[in-house]
Design a protein around this motif. Sequence first.
Motif: not given
Length: 212
Positions: A6-10, A206-211
């Motif tokens: 949740h702390a990670k941003k695109d 981010y979009h394919y793994y972290l989100k």
Amino acid sequence: MSNTTHAKKDTIVPATIFLALYTIWAILVSSGNQIIHKFDQAVIGIICNTNPANIKFATTFTNLGNTSVIVLETIILFIILVVFKKYAYAFFTAGTMIAANGYNWVIKHAIARHRPYVHHLVAAHGYSFPSGHSVGSATLFGILIVLTILMVKNRAGKTILCIIWACFPLLIGYTRIFTHVHYPSDVLGGFLEGITFVLIGYSILYHYYLKE
């Protein structure tokens, strides 16, 4: 998946900004704009000298940015990530490096800028813009910064490592100018390109793994 997702941003917005900056810079270089000429002369005047200790450092340290060294380091990093089953991070590393350096080869030949017409302190071949050493080191150590932020939990350790990683491309870029094999604008262009690809690569990660 990490519980800190949740702390990670695109990073697509900063990636777009850096891509725009890089594109503008490449256009200015390819057109021989006076802004580039003045920038190069100003930075060369600040950096270059004949101090023997500086020459020894620059001619030695610059080898850390050689293509063979960067490729070897990338392969080792990829293998380490695979061994620890960090497959998404491994392919983020490999994909970003391949894309950045492949694109750099295309741009080098499209712009076909010749290297500075002065005595080179180290061997250098091919076209000048962007600096391959700068692209490779900015991309690799940019990836290491991203991986450090994602994987290292200790805040102090994370900060120290990120500072160390950031110093490497800066010093390698400095040596390329000091040894007269690149214009400062080549180095800055390489940094902009490398950072752009790291940010694009992270956005995909981010979009394919972290989100969530």
